[in-house]
Design an enzyme around this catalytic site. Structure first.
Site: not given
Ligand code: 1CP
Length: 349
Positions: A25, A29, A38, A74, A151
């Site tokens: 990752r 952020r 973003r 993702d 998920y």
């Protein structure tokens, strides 16, 4: 030579001029550049627009001395074409609005090809390869069937995975069909990414460690073996990564991949031996991502410990034990990459 990259050489257990490093990752952020982009574009917009995905993929490559890029995408968007309604809810994370509740829901799932399902990511891979122009190799990735099933059934992240475990135990036939469908879609997705230009691929089985070894062996392991075998034919390194799996590394070692990602819950040399040893496999890892919040001398101690345990043996790719945390100080990331290289540099003969 196009294969002459530290990262690819280490994956093949060849000797390297310095230990390669990349961070799970690594685009995200904690980087101001990412946050700025973003603000203007949603998560799915970035993923589905090759120009934007390319820009974000390259942000950490331009900022740090990293040895591989990983395509910005993702694990969850491939579920959209299967029939699941995915949303990235700001401040909350991914959410599937129509999670699987019954055997009928599984029967209804489609298994589209990646070209129809996630064309933006495949196009982004080709675009990133062009932009990188040989600077570092590019990694493609997919979620593993179990982690995607978690998920699809839970409808999002979960604390104790009651729904996915219950479904696995109470609907064995539907579980089998669900895992078959996911195995098919994941295998196709990884192969298409390699055809589009990915020079290695990682299978993220982030949540498989919530299962007992017996349940993992009975209900999950053979699907991973099938994915790994089919993708291995493409001739690029394959990495299998899970967390909290240190009590079942003997099972993990039966998945025929080149590299095993190890989390921070086990000394890397102990894991390496359990996975087959330095003569057979490569390992990737494994400092705790939260260590990057610590003062630099503490980061150094953790890095030194990993490097001492590896002892200069070929087949080590430096990484964190899990994805980088969103508030990680950027300066520590920069220093980490430089420090790993400095500490492992081999003088040319
Ligand atoms: O590494 C990179 O730079 C590529 C980017 C990448 C990767 C490899 C993203 C972008 N997601 C992933 C894989 C991924 N996605 C995994 C496996 C890796 C891991 O275990 O860390 C998982 C479990 C997901 C699912 C997911 N997507 C979560 C976790 C939710 C949970 O269960 O707690 C979240 C928060 C996302 C959204 C997401 N994906 C990626 C980013 C940068 C984000 C945050 C979105 C944002 O706020 O901008």
């Amino acid at each position: 030579m196009s294969d002459d990259y530290r990262f690819l050489k280490a994956a093949r257990r060849e000797s390297v001029d310095a230990t390669p490093i990349w961070l799970m990752r690594q685009a995200g952020r904690y980087m101001a550049e990412y946050r700025a982009l973003r603000e203007k574009h949603s998560m799915l917009e970035v993923i589905n627009t090759p120009e934007l995905a390319t820009e974000v993929t390259l942000q950490p490559i331009n900022a740090f001395d990293l040895d591989a890029a990983i395509i910005f995408a993702d694990i969850l968007p491939i579920l959209i074409g299967m029939g699941l309604d995915l949303e990235f809810v700001p401040g909350k994370g991914p959410q599937l609005n129509n999670p699987i509740r019954s055997a009928e829901d599984v029967t209804a799932l489609a298994t589209p090809s990646a070209q129809d399902n996630v064309p933006g990511t495949l196009a982004a891979i080709s675009m990133v390869r062009e932009e990188l122009n040989g600077r570092v190799p590019l990694i493609g990735f997919s979620g593993a069937p179990f982690t995607l099933a978690s998920y699809a059934i839970e409808g999002g992240g979960s604390k104790n995975y009651v729904d996915v475990k219950s479904f696995m135990w109470s609907e064995p036939r539907a579980w089998q069909l669900l895992m078959e469908k996911l195995t098919h879609v994941v295998t196709d997705y990884l192969i298409r990414q390699i055809e589009a230009g990915a020079q290695a691929v990682q299978i993220f089985d982030s949540w498989a460690g919530i299962l007992s070894p017996g349940d993992y062996q009975r209900n999950v392991l053979h699907f991973n073996v099938r994915v790994a075998k089919a993708v291995a034919r493409m001739g690029v390194p394959v990495i299998y990564f899970g967390t909290n799996m240190n009590g079942m590394l003997d099972l993990v070692s039966t998945i025929p991949v080149d590299v095993y990602g190890v989390d921070s819950g086990v000394p890397i040399d102990v894991a390496w031996n359990q996975l087959g040893g330095p003569d057979k496999v490569a390992v990737q890892g494994n400092i705790d991502p939260i260590v990057l919040h610590a003062p630099w001398n503490v980061v150094q101690q953790h890095v030194d410990d990993v490097l001492r345990r590896v002892g200069g043996r070929p087949g080590h790719i430096f990484n964190l034990g899990h994805g980088i945390h969103k508030e990680t100080p950027v300066d520590n990331v920069k220093r980490l990459c430089e420090y790993v290289h400095e500490q492992t540099e081999v003088e040319p003969a």
